[in-house]
Design a protein around this motif. Structure first.
Motif, PDB file in Angstrom:
ATOM      1  N   TYR A 100       0.840  -1.195   0.000  1.00 29.28           N
ATOM      2  CA  TYR A 100       0.000   0.000   0.000  1.00 29.28           C
ATOM      3  C   TYR A 100       0.880   1.251   0.000  1.00 29.28           C
ATOM      4  N   ILE A 101       0.608   2.148  -0.964  1.00 32.09           N
ATOM      5  CA  ILE A 101       1.369   3.389  -1.089  1.00 32.09           C
ATOM      6  C   ILE A 101       0.507   4.543  -0.591  1.00 32.09           C
ATOM      7  N   VAL A 102       1.057   5.311   0.331  1.00 36.75           N
ATOM      8  CA  VAL A 102       0.340   6.478   0.837  1.00 36.75           C
ATOM      9  C   VAL A 102       1.162   7.723   0.529  1.00 36.75           C
ATOM     10  N   ARG A 103       0.459   8.817   0.280  1.00 33.11           N
ATOM     11  CA  ARG A 103       1.115  10.101  -0.010  1.00 33.11           C
ATOM     12  C   ARG A 103       0.379  11.206   0.725  1.00 33.11           C
ATOM     13  N   ASP A 104       1.091  12.234   1.113  1.00 34.60           N
ATOM     14  CA  ASP A 104       0.503  13.384   1.790  1.00 34.60           C
ATOM     15  C   ASP A 104      -0.706  13.886   0.979  1.00 34.60           C
ATOM     16  N   PRO A 105      -1.897  13.909   1.581  1.00 32.37           N
ATOM     17  CA  PRO A 105      -3.090  14.311   0.827  1.00 32.37           C
ATOM     18  C   PRO A 105      -3.039  15.737   0.301  1.00 32.37           C
ATOM     19  N   ARG A 106      -2.223  16.581   0.917  1.00 30.24           N
ATOM     20  CA  ARG A 106      -2.090  17.966   0.455  1.00 30.24           C
ATOM     21  C   ARG A 106      -1.363  18.017  -0.889  1.00 30.24           C
ATOM     22  N   ASP A 107      -0.469  17.049  -1.136  1.00 26.01           N
ATOM     23  CA  ASP A 107       0.164  16.923  -2.450  1.00 26.01           C
ATOM     24  C   ASP A 107      -0.733  16.146  -3.410  1.00 26.01           C
ATOM     25  N   VAL A 108      -1.429  15.161  -2.875  1.00 23.92           N
ATOM     26  CA  VAL A 108      -2.328  14.352  -3.712  1.00 23.92           C
ATOM     27  C   VAL A 108      -3.357  15.236  -4.415  1.00 23.92           C
ATOM     28  N   VAL A 109      -3.948  16.165  -3.682  1.00 23.43           N
ATOM     29  CA  VAL A 109      -5.031  16.961  -4.259  1.00 23.43           C
ATOM     30  C   VAL A 109      -4.527  17.829  -5.417  1.00 23.43           C
ATOM     31  N   LEU A 110      -3.310  18.358  -5.321  1.00 17.32           N
ATOM     32  CA  LEU A 110      -2.761  19.154  -6.415  1.00 17.32           C
ATOM     33  C   LEU A 110      -2.497  18.296  -7.646  1.00 17.32           C
ATOM     34  N   VAL A 152      -7.357   5.178   2.631  1.00 19.20           N
ATOM     35  CA  VAL A 152      -6.165   4.877   3.429  1.00 19.20           C
ATOM     36  C   VAL A 152      -6.538   4.135   4.702  1.00 19.20           C
ATOM     37  N   ALA A 153      -7.519   4.654   5.436  1.00 19.69           N
ATOM     38  CA  ALA A 153      -7.897   4.047   6.715  1.00 19.69           C
ATOM     39  C   ALA A 153      -8.456   2.639   6.538  1.00 19.69           C
ATOM     40  N   SER A 154      -9.150   2.397   5.426  1.00 27.44           N
ATOM     41  CA  SER A 154      -9.753   1.077   5.213  1.00 27.44           C
ATOM     42  C   SER A 154      -8.692  -0.015   5.145  1.00 27.44           C
ATOM     43  N   TRP A 155      -7.488   0.325   4.698  1.00 27.10           N
ATOM     44  CA  TRP A 155      -6.395  -0.645   4.657  1.00 27.10           C
ATOM     45  C   TRP A 155      -5.517  -0.569   5.908  1.00 27.10           C
ATOM     46  N   MET A 156      -5.228   0.644   6.347  1.00 21.32           N
ATOM     47  CA  MET A 156      -4.335   0.815   7.492  1.00 21.32           C
ATOM     48  C   MET A 156      -4.858   0.130   8.745  1.00 21.32           C
ATOM     49  N   TYR A 157      -6.125   0.319   9.027  1.00 23.11           N
ATOM     50  CA  TYR A 157      -6.678  -0.160  10.289  1.00 23.11           C
ATOM     51  C   TYR A 157      -7.206  -1.583  10.224  1.00 23.11           C
ATOM     52  N   THR A 158      -7.136  -2.203   9.046  1.00 17.87           N
ATOM     53  CA  THR A 158      -7.538  -3.605   8.935  1.00 17.87           C
ATOM     54  C   THR A 158      -6.353  -4.526   8.703  1.00 17.87           C
ATOM     55  N   ASP A 259      -5.728  13.582  12.208  1.00 18.32           N
ATOM     56  CA  ASP A 259      -5.320  12.471  13.073  1.00 18.32           C
ATOM     57  C   ASP A 259      -4.656  11.368  12.259  1.00 18.32           C
ATOM     58  N   LEU A 260      -5.255  11.021  11.134  1.00 19.97           N
ATOM     59  CA  LEU A 260      -4.694   9.979  10.272  1.00 19.97           C
ATOM     60  C   LEU A 260      -3.357  10.425   9.684  1.00 19.97           C
ATOM     61  N   MET A 261      -3.280  11.681   9.291  1.00 19.29           N
ATOM     62  CA  MET A 261      -2.031  12.216   8.752  1.00 19.29           C
ATOM     63  C   MET A 261      -0.909  12.133   9.783  1.00 19.29           C
ATOM     64  N   THR A 262      -1.217  12.493  11.019  1.00 17.57           N
ATOM     65  CA  THR A 262      -0.228  12.436  12.090  1.00 17.57           C
ATOM     66  C   THR A 262       0.233  11.005  12.331  1.00 17.57           C
ATOM     67  N   THR A 263      -0.701  10.076  12.325  1.00 20.21           N
ATOM     68  CA  THR A 263      -0.374   8.661  12.491  1.00 20.21           C
ATOM     69  C   THR A 263       0.612   8.189  11.425  1.00 20.21           C
ATOM     70  N   LEU A 264       0.459   8.743  10.218  1.00 25.05           N
ATOM     71  CA  LEU A 264       1.301   8.356   9.096  1.00 25.05           C
ATOM     72  C   LEU A 264       2.603   9.152   9.029  1.00 25.05           C
ATOM     73  N   GLY A 265       2.767  10.092   9.957  1.00 22.27           N
ATOM     74  CA  GLY A 265       4.005  10.851  10.016  1.00 22.27           C
ATOM     75  C   GLY A 265       4.009  12.143   9.242  1.00 22.27           C
ATOM     76  N   TYR A 266       2.817  12.634   8.853  1.00 23.96           N
ATOM     77  CA  TYR A 266       2.732  13.904   8.134  1.00 23.96           C
ATOM     78  C   TYR A 266       2.458  15.029   9.120  1.00 23.96           C
ATOM     79  N   GLU A 267       3.282  16.061   9.059  1.00 25.09           N
ATOM     80  CA  GLU A 267       3.150  17.180   9.984  1.00 25.09           C
ATOM     81  C   GLU A 267       1.895  17.995   9.675  1.00 25.09           C
ATOM     82  N   VAL A 268       1.103  18.244  10.692  1.00 23.22           N
ATOM     83  CA  VAL A 268      -0.074  19.103  10.579  1.00 23.22           C
ATOM     84  C   VAL A 268       0.346  20.507  10.981  1.00 23.22           C
ATOM     85  N   VAL A 269       0.121  21.481  10.111  1.00 22.15           N
ATOM     86  CA  VAL A 269       0.689  22.821  10.331  1.00 22.15           C
ATOM     87  C   VAL A 269      -0.347  23.870  10.729  1.00 22.15           C
TER      88      VAL A 269
END
Length: 278
Positions: A100-110, A152-158, A259-269
């Motif tokens: 499973y590949i995850v990316r910062d959603p703030r970059d994903v949306v762009l 993301v959560a559907s895979w991460m938490y299962t 919360d999910l972003m923080t769990t994945l190591g993405y800084e919330v600013v």
């Protein structure tokens, strides 16, 4: 009745799209992500790693690692086992082994914004703020795969703590491709020799993929009949959201999935805004 006949006809003719409706085998491995999270690059890395004797390109990637959203059931059935299959689907209990590949959603949306302009699904003048709202609230054309957070959560938490689940962060792959590719190789049971790793990385570089896109954009299912002025392979970097997203959009994304972003190591600013205030 008519719908059923059409579905059967498409299946027989091999013009259906597999989606979630195909046979899963115990030796399958799935490369999963929310759209625009680095999946295509990862497919190239894996294909070059698994098939060092082949010249991987956009003309054969669908045979080496087929995509459930563009390939038929027939194609998946005829793919040699053990299969490696790409998908954007949310959790499916049948998948035995997942990268499973995850990316910062703030970059994903762009990236997704440019992608949908390339596909002519939105106009060039579509307001970015409105698009971010659509992205967060689940109004994009790809809602069948869930929002970023739901997917993301559907895979991460299962599956997140199982040995049969490998989590990759796009940002880590960009920063240290070799180390992350070693993890992929070990997960797939491949001896990660230095020569094999180096070849896979070189043959999957952003520059090479951009060159291949220009040569093969009229042949690959994902770029054929799409706009040519917007590339499929973009800037291949992380953190573009810091200059590309308005602060209000950043806060909206962080309010939704902080919360999910923080769990994945993405800084919330930005400061979280209570639900009642929004």
């Amino acid at each position: 009745m008519i719908y059923g006949i059409k579905t059967i006809a498409k299946y027989v003719l091999g013009i259906d799209r597999a989606g979630r409706n195909f046979a899963v085998y115990p030796d399958d491995t799935f490369v999963v992500s929310y759209p625009r999270s680095g999946n295509t690059w990862t497919r190239f890395l894996i294909a070059n790693l698994v098939h060092p004797d082949k010249e991987v390109s956009f003309t054969n990637i669908e045979k080496l690692i087929p995509d459930t959203s563009s390939q038929s059931n027939r194609t998946l059935k005829t793919t040699p086992r053990p299969r490696i299959i790409k998908t954007h689907e949310y959790f499916d209990h049948r998948y035995p082994k997942i990268i499973y590949i995850v990316r910062d959603p703030r970059d994903v949306v762009l990236s997704y914004y440019d992608f949908q302009r390339k596909y002519m699904q939105i106009d060039d003048g579509y307001p970015l703020g409105q698009y971010v709202d659509d992205f967060v609230s689940g109004k994009l054309i790809s809602i069948g795969w869930g929002t970023w957070g739901e997917n993301v959560a559907s895979w991460m938490y299962t599956r997140g703590k199982r040995d049969s689940f490998l989590l990759l962060r796009y940002e880590d792959m960009m920063r240290d491709t070799s180390s992350e590719l070693v993890r992929i190789a070990q997960f797939l049971g491949i001896d990660p020799t230095a020569d094999r790793l180096q070849r896979a990385i070189e043959h999957s570089s952003a520059d090479r993929m951009r060159a291949l896109e220009k040569l093969e954009e009229d042949k690959w299912v994902a770029t054929k009949n799409r706009r040519k002025d917007i590339p499929f392979v973009r800037v291949a970097k992380s953190g573009g959201w810091r200059s590309g997203l308005p602060a209000s959009c950043v806060q909206q994304i962080e309010n939704a999935w902080g919360d999910l972003m923080t769990t994945l190591g993405y800084e919330v600013v930005t400061a979280r805004v209570p639900e009642a205030v929004r």
